[in-house]
Design a protein around this motif. Sequence first.
Motif, PDB file in Angstrom:
ATOM      1  N   PHE A 262      -6.339  -6.753   2.120  1.00 38.31           N
ATOM      2  CA  PHE A 262      -6.875  -6.347   3.423  1.00 38.31           C
ATOM      3  C   PHE A 262      -8.394  -6.436   3.493  1.00 38.31           C
ATOM      4  N   THR A 263      -9.078  -6.353   2.338  1.00 40.61           N
ATOM      5  CA  THR A 263     -10.536  -6.422   2.322  1.00 40.61           C
ATOM      6  C   THR A 263     -11.045  -7.858   2.232  1.00 40.61           C
TER       7      THR A 263
ATOM      8  N   VAL B  79      -1.791  -0.392  -5.023  1.00 38.66           N
ATOM      9  CA  VAL B  79      -2.821  -0.019  -4.039  1.00 38.66           C
ATOM     10  C   VAL B  79      -4.023  -0.968  -4.144  1.00 38.66           C
ATOM     11  N   THR B  80      -4.403  -1.317  -5.350  1.00 41.94           N
ATOM     12  CA  THR B  80      -5.527  -2.233  -5.551  1.00 41.94           C
ATOM     13  C   THR B  80      -5.223  -3.610  -4.958  1.00 41.94           C
TER      14      THR B  80
ATOM     15  N   ALA C 181       0.828  -1.213   0.000  1.00 44.78           N
ATOM     16  CA  ALA C 181       0.000   0.000   0.000  1.00 44.78           C
ATOM     17  C   ALA C 181       0.860   1.260   0.000  1.00 44.78           C
TER      18      ALA C 181
ATOM     19  N   SER D  17      -3.132  -4.336  -2.533  1.00 40.77           N
ATOM     20  CA  SER D  17      -3.143  -4.234  -1.072  1.00 40.77           C
ATOM     21  C   SER D  17      -4.578  -4.160  -0.544  1.00 40.77           C
ATOM     22  N   ALA D  18      -5.407  -3.348  -1.190  1.00 43.66           N
ATOM     23  CA  ALA D  18      -6.807  -3.216  -0.761  1.00 43.66           C
ATOM     24  C   ALA D  18      -7.543  -4.548  -0.878  1.00 43.66           C
ATOM     25  N   MET D  19      -7.268  -5.290  -1.955  1.00 42.48           N
ATOM     26  CA  MET D  19      -7.887  -6.612  -2.111  1.00 42.48           C
ATOM     27  C   MET D  19      -7.478  -7.530  -0.962  1.00 42.48           C
TER      28      MET D  19
END
Length: 190
Positions: free
Chosen positions: A154-155, A147-148, A128, A150-152
Amino acid sequence: MVWIMPWFVKVICSFGVLAVIVGWVTIAVAVAVNPWFSLEENALSDLGAINLRTNYIFNWGIAIAAILGIIYSVYLIMVFNEKLANVGSTILLIGVIHLLLIALYPKGMQPHMILSYDFFMLTGITIALIGVSLLTSGKRAHGAISVTLSAMGFTLTPILPWPSIGAAEIFAITIITLWTIVMLHLHLRY
């Protein structure tokens, strides 16, 4: 970023991808020699548990991957000029040191679980931070993908109904693998 890279720097910039290749091969070999292992029931660390006769396969492989990751982290610290990317690279260094410690303190030893958790969390934070740094420094495609990813991670990791910790770990390692490929592309391009 370094604009002109000698051949050895180009080799070192591939150590991130090389580390994940070593990791995947290690997992595949350890699974092959342990037919009892199931992604529906086990964590990957079960392959390196202290009571397992073949634990050296997993633990040595993870140690080698971690050493490559340490070298790669130091490379990132050296080549990034942006503070946020340097912070992310330093966090990655701490994360891969935890990966090395996972091999030294396999499942069944006290610090193993927290080291494993830390490795995945710190690597996600790294992806991220470096992604945001890339976005703000004009490398938008590489930054957006980072960023995408990392977001995937963590989500989706906490909300998907994983059949086991091992399945969630495979998902996280896949994200890390994709990110190292994105980073290799970035380093070879600039």
